[in-house]
Each structure stands twice: as structure tokens, then as C-alpha cells.
Design an enzyme around this catalytic site. Structure first.
Site, PDB file in Angstrom:
ATOM      1  N   HIS A  65       0.851  -1.131   0.238  1.00  0.00           N
ATOM      2  CA  HIS A  65      -0.009   0.107  -0.102  1.00  0.00           C
ATOM      3  C   HIS A  65       0.909   1.397  -0.038  1.00  0.00           C
ATOM      4  CE1 HIS A  65      -3.038  -3.152   0.598  1.00  0.00           C
ATOM      5  NE2 HIS A  65      -2.385  -3.338   1.710  1.00  0.00           N
ATOM      6  N   GLU A 108      -2.190  -0.085   8.120  1.00  0.00           N
ATOM      7  CA  GLU A 108      -1.385  -0.747   7.385  1.00  0.00           C
ATOM      8  C   GLU A 108      -0.080  -0.529   6.729  1.00  0.00           C
ATOM      9  OE1 GLU A 108      -3.327  -3.733   4.637  1.00  0.00           O
ATOM     10  OE2 GLU A 108      -1.471  -4.792   4.312  1.00  0.00           O
ATOM     11  N   HIS A 113       2.808  -6.943   4.722  1.00  0.00           N
ATOM     12  CA  HIS A 113       1.361  -6.844   4.635  1.00  0.00           C
ATOM     13  C   HIS A 113       1.039  -7.079   6.022  1.00  0.00           C
ATOM     14  CE1 HIS A 113       0.058  -5.643   0.663  1.00  0.00           C
ATOM     15  NE2 HIS A 113       1.192  -6.175   0.332  1.00  0.00           N
ATOM     16  N   GLU A 169       1.824 -11.662   5.375  1.00  0.00           N
ATOM     17  CA  GLU A 169       0.734 -11.223   6.157  1.00  0.00           C
ATOM     18  C   GLU A 169       1.065 -11.550   7.644  1.00  0.00           C
ATOM     19  OE1 GLU A 169      -1.616  -9.366   5.127  1.00  0.00           O
ATOM     20  OE2 GLU A 169      -2.291  -9.896   3.245  1.00  0.00           O
TER      21      GLU A 169
HETATM   22 ZN   LIG Z   1      -2.095  -5.247   2.555  1.00  0.00          ZN
END
Ligand SMILES: [Zn+2]
Length: 210
Positions: free
Chosen positions: A6, A44, A99, A175
Site C-alpha cells: 500500500h 497497515e 502486509h 501477512e
Molecule cells: Zn495489505
């Protein structure tokens, strides 16, 4: 290559990040997304940026050349396909996309590592699954629990992550935890927790790179 997921200005530029890009399997995907956040509002994109900078510092100190897909947390994008191409052009020995997840399931917690499956080229086969296994082992060694809601034993091969589909280098997406889970959120939003994630990712990369 480190790919902090992001970007800080994605949410204020929907026209850019919603633009469709090729997903690497004949379909399309949004250029990028805003990412998730903890219930307290820690984003995030800030998390991924902070951890990536910590990993870059640690790897650089060990003599590893590090390429990043973005140079700050105040921009837009790049698109997911372009992020993969940056690693391809750099002939990266390993690609880690960083992430954190945003599952609303109340009990969902833990980390999981995503790779492209079924693989689309040789780099997505054993090199990527070996990289995934190395990172899974070093995250677990630091005490992070494997996901209790997705994948198997902390690993999850899937076909729908464009950045993983487009890679021609050994590549995984970590993640790190579920930002909506209180215990995961405490780790993700604290400097000490992020230092621990960064240390685990650094160890995994050094183990993989040998
Ligand atoms: Zn993400």
C-alpha cells in the site's frame, strides 16, 4: 527486494488506485488498495513501511543490496503489477512483500505467508516455496503464532494475488498478523513488535539467501 504494501496517499487518490491492471492470470485487479488498520486506527501502510525500513537497515548492515518498491509513506501506489516488475527488472534474489491482514472474524489471528499457486514459472515453484518456508520458520522462532484462520501451517498458495503472479523472481507476501485481533494489533502497532517482525524477516531472508 522489499515491497512495503500500500502507500500513505492511496486513500486520497481512489482514481489512481482503483484503475484496473492485469492480474497475471488473464484477468484484472485494482492497481492498489488502501490497506487495513487496527481498530485504534494504526494503518497497515504505516506498519509495512516501518517494518521494511527496519529490514532494509539490518540487511544493508549485513552487506545485502536492498531495492524498495516505494521510497516513502507519503505517495500513491505503485500498482501491484509494477511492484512485481521492479523486482523482475532488478533480478532480485528474493522478493518479500510486507502486509498485515484485516479479518473481521473475532478469533482470527496469526501470520501467514502467501505464494503464487499454481505456479506460472520456475521461480514461483521451489524457490518461492523455499523462501516462504524460511520466513515461516523464523517468524515462528520469534514467537509469532501461525494463522488459525487461513492457509496451512502458516503457508498459503493462492492464484489471485497479482503481485505474486507477475513475479519472475523467488517471491512471497508476508501477512504479519490480523490488525483486527487485539493481541496481533498490540504487536503490529508497537515499535517493539515491529522490531521483532523485522528481525524475523531479516533472519528468514538471510537463511534463504545463504
Ligand atoms: Zn495489505
Amino acid at each position: 527486494m522489499l515491497d512495503p504494501g500500500h502507500n500513505g496517499r492511496n486513500s486520497s487518490n481512489p482514481g489512481v488506485i482503483n484503475k484496473p491492471v492485469p492480474d497475471g492470470r488473464g484477468g484484472s485487479k485494482a492497481c492498489n488498495t488502501t490497506g487495513t488498520a487496527t481498530n485504534a486506527g494504526y494503518s497497515e501502510h504505516a506498519f509495512t513501511w516501518d517494518v521494511a525500513v527496519r529490514v532494509r537497515e539490518a540487511l544493508t548492515a549485513r552487506g545485502v543490496k536492498v531495492v524498495m518498491t516505494r521510497e516513502d509513506d507519503n505517495g500513491v501506489g505503485p500498482c501491484v503489477d509494477e511492484r512485481a516488475k521492479i523486482g523482475n527488472r532488478a533480478s532480485a534474489d528474493a522478493v518479500v512483500s510486507i502486509h498485515a491482514d484485516g479479518s473481521n472474524s473475532a478469533s482470527a489471528r496469526g501470520f501467514h505467508i502467501i505464494y503464487s499457486a499454481p505456479p506460472l514459472n520456475a521461480a514461483q515453484r521451489e524457490p518461492s516455496t523455499k523462501l516462504a518456508g524460511a520466513l515461516r520458520d523464523t517468524l515462528r522462532a520469534k514467537g509469532f503464532p501461525v494463522s488459525n484462520y487461513i492457509g496451512s501451517n502458516g503457508l498459503h498458495g493462492r492464484p489471485d494475488i497479482a503481485g505474486m503472479n507477475h513475479t519472475t523472481r523467488p517471491a512471497v507476501m508476508v501477512e504479519c498478523g490480523n490488525m483486527r485481533h487485539p493481541e496481533d494489533a498490540a504487536q503490529l502497532s508497537s515499535a517493539a513488535g515491529r522490531a521483532k517482525y523485522a528481525s524475523a524477516i531479516t533472519d528468514g531472508l538471510l537463511r534463504y539467501l545463504g
